[in-house]
Design a protein around this motif. Structure first.
Motif, PDB file in Angstrom:
ATOM      1  N   CYS B  83       0.831  -1.194   0.000  1.00 37.90           N
ATOM      2  CA  CYS B  83       0.000   0.000   0.000  1.00 37.90           C
ATOM      3  C   CYS B  83       0.864   1.242   0.000  1.00 37.90           C
ATOM      4  N   MET B  87      -0.981   1.355   4.622  1.00 38.34           N
ATOM      5  CA  MET B  87      -2.101   0.732   5.322  1.00 38.34           C
ATOM      6  C   MET B  87      -1.777  -0.691   5.729  1.00 38.34           C
ATOM      7  N   VAL B 230      -9.980  -0.339   3.216  1.00 43.54           N
ATOM      8  CA  VAL B 230      -9.402  -1.415   2.420  1.00 43.54           C
ATOM      9  C   VAL B 230     -10.473  -2.459   2.139  1.00 43.54           C
ATOM     10  N   HIS B 265      -3.212  -5.520  -2.541  1.00 48.41           N
ATOM     11  CA  HIS B 265      -3.900  -4.616  -1.625  1.00 48.41           C
ATOM     12  C   HIS B 265      -4.876  -3.777  -2.440  1.00 48.41           C
ATOM     13  N   MET B 267      -7.767  -0.835  -2.112  1.00 48.83           N
ATOM     14  CA  MET B 267      -8.455   0.132  -1.256  1.00 48.83           C
ATOM     15  C   MET B 267      -9.892   0.296  -1.720  1.00 48.83           C
TER      16      MET B 267
HETATM   17 CU   LIG Z   1      -3.927   1.215   0.992  1.00 51.31          CU
END
Ligand SMILES: [Cu+2]
Lengths: 293, 648
Positions: B83, B87, B230, B265, B267
């Motif tokens: 991220c 995150m 997320v 990842h 979001m």
């Molecule tokens: Cu992120």
């Protein structure tokens, strides 16, 4: 260097061929797309209109006319005349559009030039391109292309977002006309070199004939403009510009080159402040170049 | 000389914390009790701080050093979060049920796993030890505050004399918590699951092979301090290790590992109201690596030589959906950043005389870092950086640490180290990375120099049979400190951002860490531990305190064993953030008191064990903001956690 032609009365351009009589044929830069091919009126010579893009469109187009088959005699000149035929209340009204370039002309091709179509083909109006090859003022061949000029449409609905900028130049009937061309063809994320073509339009001297013939407006390249530019993303969620841009500066007759940095894809304006000496023709609050990619 | 720091005496294995290490080490997961998440666990440690952006995925901080300044090693693997907004620190993919040990390495030891200014977080996974034919553990817990469920399960089986496998799984689902004022802190929910398989295979009495496969999937994780949450954070990690002991010969021990990890990842802003613009922001991090380490012991020396390699690939982009019906927008935030790193590390523990030991460590790392994506390069052209190939960096560290035993009760350590670390991927090539704490968009600077630090460490410890007291101090002098500096010429991209910062090397920054620790064992049943920390840092060029400096905080822990009932009382007091690094988005926070109590009671069953556990965290229901919390997000209010665990 030969003077860039400006469309005068009847907007006819003459390009002399290169007086290069070496046995080696000069390499013609050929643009990627063939738009249309026409036989001349005597059905002898075939001429192809080529363009850097698949279709002609509103704004600046990079084009060239290239012969195929029989060779034209050397030492002649090319004449080019774009014409918009508009049907208005039963009458045909005509106007032209500015262009420049076509410097590298010879008896095979006109060389590459740029036509700035002020408007697209519309229901009541169609474009033609009249091309002639003359030898000692004697016409050798004449071609007429009926062409389609596509409109450029944007998702963003703002009347000041333009492909072609048109603003009045102080008093009188003169208008500043500007179009843009990205050197790489299309705008892209990153650093973009772009050309601004700038002309002054002067109304046809003879008004009121209404015979739809003969009296077209003229376009004069402008060489003394000062252009300040700001690339900007007008989308309300964005509202930002980009760093390290270079204002367009004069490079040749009617042409200015600058750098616009686009930090992402999307809709970008190039806001401009255009002045000539003391006179300011356009500020950044007014019309702007716009593109979506 | 041992002082039990915390015991779960009802277990047949008693977890003891050995104080022979000067810093109280706190790094063994209480045996078979996996009630805490890794976040809670890091949060309670004395040797680690965390940054909170919500209820999950706390970012570890070691003595004010963060991110590119520290190294994270998970079971010997370098793991880099996927991220751009940090995150997903690598630790967020861990589960205590998998862990044998989570250590925070400082000073000399920290350099074995990466060039780290501040230290290294080293997670060691549990592998089957072939000591029992079958063990199964199940635990479920309920948290009152977040209506949360935590469950874990492990099965450890010895298949043959040589071969054992262990599976562990964990699942957690929590709603948003309420703070000390009983107000809901929106977007603090999270859900995650983890499956881990480890295996040990003894090739001979001196050789073994190990293998690990781990899959971790976080879903619907809220980040109230950020603009986005997320949707999904997936990590897949695997490695194969080889270990050999040599009874005689030039080397005594050899260990090698190859590994790969892949993190995806994604979001999500779909649950947020009043979003200026909807975005897709996926990120990807892939790391392939291998290392070999050999040890040699002589009468006076313990030598370790390690060579390691890793190749990390990062990609992240952003698609922005025009809210006005305009054309959608796209940009790369990490344009295929590839870093290949080769490092050698040499460590020596030299007994100069019975009382004096010198530890030296030399690490040299060479890395090539490239922005590979053509579009990514084009984007950087807008900043007048023209990238046409990789950049090479040489980094590394040298440290020397003296351990001196004055007499049987006084020990001291003095160390000095020089570390030069290369800029991180974001610092070099990040493109408009929004920092929700200081509300600036960050741009990388491809020609950054290494950040260099000289640190001095000093520890003094006095101990008697049943008690100890000591202090540790560190002072660091940083040159070419890498920090975001406001660039007025740039327009911010994120709506609501205050401007743009570019990463720059700035002259002179200093930081200090000071801690006092003490422990008393009043009796076999009762013991007490104290830890007091205070940190300070200043960035001269910004005329600003350095971020993430722990304000005076005191942690107390009392453990008491009454018959079979184990109880522990934890009390933490902090004066709150008094001198925040406002330039970097920190804000003042108030002093707070935090009290946690935990009880554990074993029930004997036939051939199995059952434990009833109860924890009341934030007993006083204090409303408080963690000093490092982003955007003043308050911590959880009182939470009653009950758990049952069952072990066969
Ligand atoms: Cu992120």
């Amino acid at each position: 260097m030969k003077n860039i032609f400006l469309a005068l009365f009847l907007s006819i351009v003459l390009f002399a061929c290169n007086e290069d009589n070496s046995s080696i044929e000069p390499e013609q830069p050929i643009l990627e797309y063939a738009i249309a091919s026409e036989k001349d009126e005597a059905n002898t010579y075939t001429l192809t209109l080529r363009s850097s893009k698949a279709n002609l469109h509103e704004g600046v187009n990079n084009v060239a006319f290239v012969t195929e088959g029989d060779t034209l005699p050397e030492g002649g000149e090319w004449k080019i005349l774009p014409k918009m035929h508009m049907q208005m209340e039963g009458m045909t009204h005509m106007h032209s559009t500015p262009f420049l370039g076509f410097d590298e002309a010879d008896n095979h091709a006109s060389g590459i030039g740029q036509i700035l179509f002020l408007m697209p083909t519309v229901e009541m109006g169609s474009w033609t391109l009249e091309v002639s090859y003359l030898l000692e003022d004697e016409s050798i061949a004449d071609w007429t292309f009926e062409i389609q000029v596509d409109a450029i449409e944007f998702l963003a609905q703002d009347p000041t977002f333009k492909t072609v900028v048109r603003v009045p130049m102080g008093d009188g009937d003169e208008t500043l006309i500007m179009g843009y061309n990205f050197t790489a063809g299309e705008p892209a994320m990153g650093r973009n070199e772009y050309e601004v073509l700038a002309f002054k339009r002067m109304q046809a001297m003879d008004h009121g004939h209404g015979d739809g013939h003969g009296h077209l407006e003229t376009y004069m390249p402008l060489n003394d403009l000062t252009i300040k530019s700001t690339p900007f993303m007008p989308d309300p969620s964005m509202n930002h510009g980009s760093p390290n841009n270079t204002d367009p500066s004069f490079v040749s007759e009617g042409k200015y080159v600058g750098i616009a940095n686009f930090t992402m894809t999307g809709g970008w304006q190039i806001k401009m402040n255009v002045s000539e000496g003391e006179n300011t023709y356009l500020t950044e609050e007014g019309q702007s170049f716009y593109t979506e990619f | 000389m041992l002082i039990p720091f915390y015991t779960t005496a009802q277990d047949k294995k008693i977890t003891t914390y050995h104080l022979s290490e000067v810093t109280i080490s706190h790094d063994t997961i209480p045996s078979e009790n996996y009630l805490l998440s890794v976040d809670d666990y890091m949060n309670q440690r004395n040797d680690l701080q965390v940054v909170k952006r919500g209820g999950f995925a706390f970012e570890p901080i070691i003595e004010g050093f963060t991110d590119g300044q520290i190294a994270v090693s998970i079971d010997g693997m370098r793991v880099f979060g996927a991220c751009t907004d940090k995150m997903d620190p690598a630790t967020s993919y861990l589960e205590p049920v998998n862990l044998k040990k989570l250590s925070v390495l400082k000073e000399n030891e920290s350099q074995m796993y990466g060039t780290a200014l501040g230290g290294t977080i080293m997670a060691e996974m549990r592998y089957p030890d072939l000591s029992k034919s079958l063990e199964v553990g199940v635990q479920t817990a309920y948290s009152s505050n977040s209506n949360g469920f935590d469950g874990n399960l492990y099965v450890e089986k010895t298949i043959s004399d040589q071969w054992g496998i262990r599976y562990s799984g964990a699942y957690r689902k929590h709603d948003s918590y309420t703070d000390g004022n009983n107000e809901l802190v929106k977007y603090t929910q999270y859900e995650k699951m983890n499956h881990t398989l480890t295996s040990t295979y003894k090739l001979s009495t001196t050789e073994k092979l190990t293998a690990l496969l781990m899959y971790d999937h976080g879903m619907d994780i809220g980040y109230p301090a950020l603009n986005m949450d997320v949707g999904s954070a997936k990590a897949l990690m695997g490695n194969i290790g080889y270990t050999k002991h040599y009874d005689k010969g030039f080397i005594n021990h050899l260990e090698a590992k190859v590994y790969y990890n892949d993190i995806k990842h994604v979001m999500d802003d779909s649950k947020r109201e009043n979003v200026a613009i909807r975005m897709d922001m996926p990120g990807l991090s892939q790391t392939l690596g291998a290392w070999v380490s050999v040890n040699r012991k002589t009468n006076n020396h313990k030598l370790t030589l390690k060579g390691d390699f890793y190749s990390n690939h990062l990609f992240a982009d952003m698609t922005m959906y025009s809210p006005s019906g305009g054309v959608n927008m796209y940009m790369l935030t990490w344009g295929d950043i590839r870093r290949n790193s080769f490092a050698t590390n040499f460590q020596d523990e030299w007994k100069l005389d019975p009382r004096l030991t010198l530890l030296t460590n030399l690490r040299l790392e060479w890395a090539s870092t490239n922005l590979q994506n053509e579009l990514g390069r084009k984007q950087l052209e807008t900043m007048n950086y023209f990238i046409d190939g990789p950049r090479s960096d040489l980094s590394g560290s040298f440290s020397a640490l003296f351990k001196y035993k004055l007499n049987s009760s006084i020990e001291s350590k003095f160390g000095i180290s020089y570390t030069s670390r290369m800029p991180s991927a974001s610092e070099l090539y990040g493109f408009y990375l929004f920092n929700a704490n200081d509300r600036f968009d960050y741009l990388g600077t491809p020609d950054l120099k290494n950040e260099k630090v000289i640190s001095f460490d000093f520890t003094l410890r006095y101990h008697q049979e049943n008690w100890q007291i000591g202090a540790r101090g560190r002072a660091s002098f940083i040159k070419d400190y890498i920090v975001g500096v406001v660039n007025e010429n740039y327009d911010s991209m994120t709506s609501g951002a205050l401007g743009v910062k570019t990463y720059q090397n700035v002259e002179g920054a200093t930081s200090t860490h000071f801690e006092v620790f003490a422990g008393v064992a009043f009796s076999k049943q009762l013991n007490y531990n104290l830890n007091l920390v205070h940190e300070n840092g200043y960035i001269d060029a910004l005329h600003s305190p350095m971020p993430y400096q722990r304000p005076l905080t005191i942690k107390n822990k009392l453990s008491y064993q009454l018959q079979k009932l184990t109880s522990s009382f934890y009390y933490e007091y902090s004066v709150g953030m008094q001198s925040p690094s406002e330039a970097l988005g920190e804000q003042k926070t108030d002093p707070y008191h935090l009290v946690n109590v935990d009880f554990s009671y074993p029930v004997k069953l036939k051939n199995s064990r059952l434990y009833l556990e109860l924890g009341v965290h934030n007993l006083l229901n204090s409303y408080y903001i963690d000093p490092f919390s982003w955007n003043g997000i308050p911590n959880s209010g009182r939470n009653i956690k009950t758990s049952i665990r069952f072990i066969i």
